[in-house]
Write a protein that holds these residues in place. Structure first.
Motif, mmCIF file in Angstrom:
data_model
loop_
_atom_site.group_PDB
_atom_site.id
_atom_site.type_symbol
_atom_site.label_atom_id
_atom_site.label_comp_id
_atom_site.label_asym_id
_atom_site.label_seq_id
_atom_site.Cartn_x
_atom_site.Cartn_y
_atom_site.Cartn_z
ATOM 1 N N GLU A 163 44.865 -3.786 28.158
ATOM 2 C CA GLU A 163 45.548 -4.287 29.352
ATOM 3 C C GLU A 163 44.792 -5.480 29.903
ATOM 4 O O GLU A 163 43.571 -5.500 29.909
ATOM 5 C CB GLU A 163 45.590 -3.193 30.424
ATOM 6 N N ASP A 164 45.522 -6.462 30.371
ATOM 7 C CA ASP A 164 44.891 -7.665 30.916
ATOM 8 C C ASP A 164 43.847 -8.228 29.951
ATOM 9 O O ASP A 164 42.701 -8.499 30.330
ATOM 10 C CB ASP A 164 44.253 -7.386 32.285
ATOM 11 N N ALA A 165 44.232 -8.366 28.694
ATOM 12 C CA ALA A 165 43.312 -8.847 27.658
ATOM 13 C C ALA A 165 42.668 -10.162 28.081
ATOM 14 O O ALA A 165 43.330 -11.058 28.602
ATOM 15 C CB ALA A 165 44.055 -9.020 26.350
ATOM 16 N N GLN A 166 41.384 -10.235 27.876
ATOM 17 C CA GLN A 166 40.604 -11.421 28.208
ATOM 18 C C GLN A 166 40.190 -12.138 26.920
ATOM 19 O O GLN A 166 39.948 -11.490 25.899
ATOM 20 C CB GLN A 166 39.341 -11.011 28.978
ATOM 21 N N PRO A 167 40.085 -13.472 26.949
ATOM 22 C CA PRO A 167 39.597 -14.176 25.759
ATOM 23 C C PRO A 167 38.220 -13.651 25.355
ATOM 24 O O PRO A 167 37.362 -13.419 26.208
ATOM 25 C CB PRO A 167 39.514 -15.635 26.216
ATOM 26 N N ALA A 168 38.056 -13.436 24.077
ATOM 27 C CA ALA A 168 36.791 -12.905 23.555
ATOM 28 C C ALA A 168 36.103 -13.879 22.610
ATOM 29 O O ALA A 168 34.885 -13.832 22.443
ATOM 30 C CB ALA A 168 37.032 -11.579 22.840
ATOM 31 N N GLY A 169 36.870 -14.748 21.980
ATOM 32 C CA GLY A 169 36.289 -15.697 21.046
ATOM 33 C C GLY A 169 37.362 -16.593 20.460
ATOM 34 O O GLY A 169 38.560 -16.386 20.685
ATOM 35 N N PHE A 170 36.914 -17.592 19.698
ATOM 36 C CA PHE A 170 37.854 -18.522 19.074
ATOM 37 C C PHE A 170 37.273 -19.041 17.769
ATOM 38 O O PHE A 170 36.060 -18.945 17.522
ATOM 39 C CB PHE A 170 38.174 -19.694 20.007
ATOM 40 N N LEU A 171 38.142 -19.591 16.943
ATOM 41 C CA LEU A 171 37.750 -20.174 15.666
ATOM 42 C C LEU A 171 38.649 -21.366 15.415
ATOM 43 O O LEU A 171 39.851 -21.308 15.689
ATOM 44 C CB LEU A 171 37.935 -19.131 14.556
ATOM 45 N N ILE A 172 38.063 -22.442 14.890
ATOM 46 C CA ILE A 172 38.828 -23.615 14.478
ATOM 47 C C ILE A 172 38.383 -23.991 13.073
ATOM 48 O O ILE A 172 37.195 -24.149 12.807
ATOM 49 C CB ILE A 172 38.629 -24.811 15.432
ATOM 50 N N ALA A 173 39.358 -24.110 12.174
ATOM 51 C CA ALA A 173 39.105 -24.543 10.802
ATOM 52 C C ALA A 173 40.107 -25.636 10.459
ATOM 53 O O ALA A 173 41.190 -25.705 11.048
ATOM 54 C CB ALA A 173 39.233 -23.375 9.828
ATOM 55 N N ARG A 174 39.738 -26.464 9.500
ATOM 56 C CA ARG A 174 40.621 -27.557 9.094
ATOM 57 C C ARG A 174 40.700 -27.596 7.579
ATOM 58 O O ARG A 174 39.673 -27.531 6.895
ATOM 59 C CB ARG A 174 40.092 -28.877 9.631
ATOM 60 N N ALA A 175 41.912 -27.706 7.060
ATOM 61 C CA ALA A 175 42.137 -27.768 5.621
ATOM 62 C C ALA A 175 42.265 -29.216 5.165
ATOM 63 O O ALA A 175 42.763 -30.066 5.899
ATOM 64 C CB ALA A 175 43.398 -27.004 5.250
ATOM 65 N N ALA A 176 41.805 -29.447 3.934
ATOM 66 C CA ALA A 176 41.979 -30.741 3.278
ATOM 67 C C ALA A 176 42.153 -30.437 1.790
ATOM 68 O O ALA A 176 41.229 -29.943 1.143
ATOM 69 C CB ALA A 176 40.782 -31.646 3.507
ATOM 70 N N GLY A 177 43.332 -30.668 1.294
ATOM 71 C CA GLY A 177 43.613 -30.314 -0.093
ATOM 72 C C GLY A 177 43.571 -28.807 -0.255
ATOM 73 O O GLY A 177 44.190 -28.075 0.515
ATOM 74 N N ASP A 178 42.789 -28.343 -1.239
ATOM 75 C CA ASP A 178 42.693 -26.896 -1.452
ATOM 76 C C ASP A 178 41.388 -26.315 -0.912
ATOM 77 O O ASP A 178 40.989 -25.224 -1.277
ATOM 78 C CB ASP A 178 42.871 -26.541 -2.930
ATOM 79 N N GLU A 179 40.749 -27.063 -0.014
ATOM 80 C CA GLU A 179 39.521 -26.586 0.634
ATOM 81 C C GLU A 179 39.704 -26.632 2.151
ATOM 82 O O GLU A 179 40.548 -27.348 2.659
ATOM 83 C CB GLU A 179 38.327 -27.470 0.251
ATOM 84 N N ALA A 180 38.870 -25.850 2.829
ATOM 85 C CA ALA A 180 38.882 -25.863 4.290
ATOM 86 C C ALA A 180 37.449 -25.860 4.787
ATOM 87 O O ALA A 180 36.528 -25.466 4.073
ATOM 88 C CB ALA A 180 39.636 -24.658 4.840
ATOM 89 N N GLU A 181 37.292 -26.292 6.022
ATOM 90 C CA GLU A 181 35.978 -26.310 6.669
ATOM 91 C C GLU A 181 36.070 -25.553 7.985
ATOM 92 O O GLU A 181 36.997 -25.768 8.767
ATOM 93 C CB GLU A 181 35.564 -27.753 6.945
ATOM 94 N N LEU A 182 35.142 -24.645 8.189
ATOM 95 C CA LEU A 182 35.040 -23.958 9.473
ATOM 96 C C LEU A 182 34.347 -24.921 10.421
ATOM 97 O O LEU A 182 33.171 -25.254 10.240
ATOM 98 C CB LEU A 182 34.230 -22.664 9.337
#
Length: 118
Positions: A20-39
């Motif tokens: 109930e009333d969920a609060q933000p706990a964390g986040f992640l951002i990744a980016r893809a380029a071709g068949d690879e990605a970077e965290l």
């Protein structure tokens, strides 16, 4: 930042904590380029660390990236960040390089690769 995260090759995840009333706990951002990605970044609210939030974010990211055909996920992490290194290695990431003086404080970065198709 809004334009960056709205890009078609960017994966953004937000974790919440509590039913109930969920609060933000964390986040992640990744980016893809071709068949690879970077965290690019991952963060967990300090009071919620060591509860599996970072692990859950990373697992969800891996599944989403796999589903889109990504073969490998790369990341850099401060060589002194033992909790992060432990998490990444437990999930199968292997060291593939090192960036001396990578951080503003002069700290070195370990470059890791996580194979997503094995």
């Amino acid at each position: 930042m809004a334009q960056f995260i709205a890009g078609p090759s960017t994966l953004c995840l937000l974790a919440t904590f509590g039913a109930e009333d969920a609060q933000p706990a964390g986040f992640l951002i990744a980016r893809a380029a071709g068949d690879e990605a970077e965290l690019l970044t991952i963060g967990v609210v300090a009071d919620l660390r060591k509860r599996g939030v970072g692990r859950a974010l990373l697992r969800h990211a891996v599944e989403a990236l796999k589903a889109s055909g990504i073969q490998a996920l790369f990341l850099e992490v401060d060589e002194t960040n033992a909790p992060a290194l432990t998490l990444y290695r437990q999930l199968g990431a292997e060291a593939v390089g090192r960036r001396p003086g990578y951080y503003e404080n002069g700290g070195d970065a370990a470059v890791l690769r996580l194979d997503l198709q094995s």
